[in-house]
Motif scaffolding. Structure first.
Motif, PDB file in Angstrom:
ATOM      1  N   GLU A 153      -4.743   5.271  -5.355  1.00  0.00           N
ATOM      2  CA  GLU A 153      -5.807   4.365  -5.816  1.00  0.00           C
ATOM      3  C   GLU A 153      -5.910   4.359  -7.336  1.00  0.00           C
ATOM      4  O   GLU A 153      -6.101   3.303  -7.961  1.00  0.00           O
ATOM      5  N   GLU A 186       0.816  -1.213   0.000  1.00  0.00           N
ATOM      6  CA  GLU A 186       0.000   0.000   0.000  1.00  0.00           C
ATOM      7  C   GLU A 186       0.849   1.262   0.000  1.00  0.00           C
ATOM      8  O   GLU A 186       0.527   2.248  -0.657  1.00  0.00           O
ATOM      9  N   ARG A 236      -2.818   2.568  -8.791  1.00  0.00           N
ATOM     10  CA  ARG A 236      -2.932   1.121  -8.642  1.00  0.00           C
ATOM     11  C   ARG A 236      -3.871   0.550  -9.702  1.00  0.00           C
ATOM     12  O   ARG A 236      -3.572  -0.461 -10.347  1.00  0.00           O
ATOM     13  N   HIS A 237      -5.016   1.210  -9.894  1.00  0.00           N
ATOM     14  CA  HIS A 237      -5.977   0.749 -10.897  1.00  0.00           C
ATOM     15  C   HIS A 237      -5.362   0.767 -12.289  1.00  0.00           C
ATOM     16  O   HIS A 237      -5.497  -0.199 -13.056  1.00  0.00           O
TER      17      HIS A 237
END
Length: 274
Positions: free
Chosen positions: A251, A239, A254-255
């Motif tokens: 986020e 993370e 990461r996507h």
């Protein structure tokens, strides 16, 4: 930008003891871009006379730290290798002016260690190896993927110099795929993913940069399935490893990294049919 605290510029061919406030000077595109109040002396590498790029007898390629992006781009367009297009793709990921292209160096981009550094992406994806030279002349080698250890951090001791990066011949024979995402049309890379399919053993390497604070190179003995690839990425990248700045939230990065990696997997393997 003028560096008002710098008192001296030394020719790197004259060896003198390294001292606090020293910095290596390559192209200088970063050093002169913002204040550097900690610096007192620059050690200029421009007259070292290193050959920008050398094709070695075993088919590998050695890129000098002082090789400019323009020189690397020209070499990539003439290189007879399957992976040659990747060189130009990574050079274009700079989105920089011709002035920067003709001054910025491969070594400077690696040593600056920014997550979005495209020379980090290129050399890590092609399993490059950095040659580092200490002040006493001794040398050591470290994989490009391990050279950058975090955002702005690299595996360099005080006074140590990045001399060159060698890309192995086997990597140059790989079929590659390149994906880049940015929040803006001409913005800094928010995620950059490169795949390299080895024609000898069918293995697949997927390298994630820009989205992460350091390069992550995932190697698969055989191309993974969609779920296996995603699971491997989320297991390897913690993370706190997803980068967070104005160019993209963790986020989103990461996507995009997972999404682009799946596109690459599909392109290089056609879902397993090579």
């Amino acid at each position: 930008m003028d560096l008002h605290t710098v008192l001296d510029v030394r020719d790197a061919r004259r060896h003198e003891p390294w001292r606090p406030g020293d910095a290596w000077l390559g192209g200088g595109t970063y050093l002169f871009s913002e204040p550097q109040p900690q610096l007192r002396r620059l050690v200029d590498l421009s007259r070292m006379g290193w050959e920008p790029i050398r094709a070695l007898p075993d088919g590998s390629v050695e890129i000098a730290a002082t090789c400019t992006i323009a020189q690397l781009s020209r070499f990539g367009r003439t290189l007879d290798a399957t992976a040659a297009p990747l060189i130009e793709q990574c050079c274009r990921a700079f989105l920089a002016s011709f002035k920067i292209w003709n001054m910025a160096t491969v070594g400077g981009n690696l040593c600056n260690a920014l997550p979005a550094g495209p020379m980090i992406s290129l050399t890590a994806a092609l399993d490059g190896e950095c040659l580092l030279q200490a002040q006493d002349g001794s040398t050591r080698r470290v994989k490009a993927a391990a050279f950058v250890t975090g955002a702005g951090r690299k595996d360099l001791a005080v006074g140590e110099l990045l001399r060159s990066v060698t890309v192995p011949a086997r990597s140059l024979r790989c079929r590659t795929a390149f994906r880049q995402a940015s929040l803006y049309g001409l913005g800094r890379s928010g995620a950059l993913v490169i795949g390299a399919l080895d024609p000898l053993d069918g293995s697949l390497a997927v390298t994630i940069t820009a989205a992460t604070v350091r390069p992550f190179r995932l190697w698969f003995a055989l191309p993974p399935g969609r779920a296996e690839l995603r699971a491997a990425i989320l297991s390897a990248v913690g993370e706190s490893d997803w980068f967070d700045d104005i160019h993209g939230l963790p986020e989103w990065r990461r996507h995009m990294a997972c999404h682009l990696a799946e596109q690459i997997r599909h392109e290089l393997t056609r879902d397993g049919v090579r």
